[in-house]
Design an enzyme around this catalytic site. Structure first.
Site, PDB file in Angstrom:
ATOM      1  N   GLU A  33       0.858  -1.196   0.000  1.00  0.00           N
ATOM      2  CA  GLU A  33       0.000   0.000   0.000  1.00  0.00           C
ATOM      3  C   GLU A  33       0.889   1.238   0.000  1.00  0.00           C
ATOM      4  O   GLU A  33       1.858   1.312   0.751  1.00  0.00           O
ATOM      5  CB  GLU A  33      -0.859  -0.043   1.262  1.00  0.00           C
ATOM      6  N   LYS A  35       2.479   4.670   0.828  1.00  0.00           N
ATOM      7  CA  LYS A  35       2.593   5.466   2.048  1.00  0.00           C
ATOM      8  C   LYS A  35       2.571   6.936   1.639  1.00  0.00           C
ATOM      9  O   LYS A  35       3.462   7.406   0.944  1.00  0.00           O
ATOM     10  CB  LYS A  35       3.875   5.138   2.808  1.00  0.00           C
ATOM     11  N   GLU A  88      -5.515   9.050   5.244  1.00  0.00           N
ATOM     12  CA  GLU A  88      -4.486  10.092   5.169  1.00  0.00           C
ATOM     13  C   GLU A  88      -5.070  11.233   4.346  1.00  0.00           C
ATOM     14  O   GLU A  88      -5.638  11.006   3.269  1.00  0.00           O
ATOM     15  CB  GLU A  88      -3.238   9.534   4.491  1.00  0.00           C
ATOM     16  N   LYS A 192       1.601  -4.941   4.291  1.00  0.00           N
ATOM     17  CA  LYS A 192       0.701  -5.533   5.265  1.00  0.00           C
ATOM     18  C   LYS A 192       0.493  -7.011   4.937  1.00  0.00           C
ATOM     19  O   LYS A 192       0.127  -7.349   3.814  1.00  0.00           O
ATOM     20  CB  LYS A 192      -0.657  -4.809   5.250  1.00  0.00           C
TER      21      LYS A 192
END
Length: 195
Positions: A33, A35, A88, A192
């Site tokens: 994923e 960042k 985010e 993850k």
């Protein structure tokens, strides 16, 4: 878990090499994923209270990001009466050759002298923790991700965090995804484990 009360965020550990990544993943399936270089946001919503944003430090930051509040409120589908999601908030620009993720510092420069916005804000959602009165903290991550996809509509101001799934740890795939992410302004990758 309760609406209106911030939950301690999950924190990541930095990997210094591909050997560390391989050691962490072993033979497990993984999600790579992007960042983002923005402001971590835990968004709480109920039809009675509206949207409340909490920062990484669990402080109410709702008034700082009205565009993010509007995007989150509008993203939920009609069946969603309450949620808590992790996301985010990122400053973005679409000048010229496509989307560019702007550095975190741009979020502190909200407007020009005449009050107009210097950039757009986008909420990049990456996890759903609570939905319609039910905690999802014990629900496996892939199921939470699917519920996030099924219960929210994408828009220019609300998207799911960009990701790639790997069946096994593949160094070439990790490095390719890392290059894609950093080429438009992401900081790197969050890896993850899915199993």
């Amino acid at each position: 878990i309760q609406l209106g009360y911030a939950i301690e965020p999950m924190l990541a550990n930095a990997a210094q090499s591909m050997d560390e990544v391989k050691s962490f993943l072993g033979e497990d399936e993984a999600l790579l994923e992007w960042k983002y270089d923005g402001v971590r946001c835990q968004a709480h919503f109920s039809t009675e209270q509206g949207v409340t944003l909490f920062s990484r430090h669990l402080l109410d930051s709702t008034k700082q990001y009205p565009a993010a509040v509007a995007s989150l409120r509008d993203a939920r589908k009609s069946n969603v009466h309450s949620f808590i999601l992790d996301a985010e908030i990122v400053a973005i620009s679409e000048d010229g050759g496509g989307l560019k993720l702007l550095p975190f510092q741009e979020l502190t420069r909200r407007s020009t002298v005449d009050g107009s916005s210097l950039f757009q804000v986008c909420v990049y959602a990456f996890d759903l923790l609570f939905l319609n009165g039910t905690s999802l903290l014990e629900t496996p991550f892939p199921s939470r991700r699917k519920m996030l996809q099924d219960n929210f509509s994408l828009s220019p101001g609300f998207v799911l965090a960009q990701s790639t799934t790997l069946q096994v740890c593949d160094e070439d795939a990790v490095l390719k995804t890392l290059r894609e992410a950093t080429s438009i302004g992401a900081e790197g990758l969050m890896i993850k484990r899915l199993t």
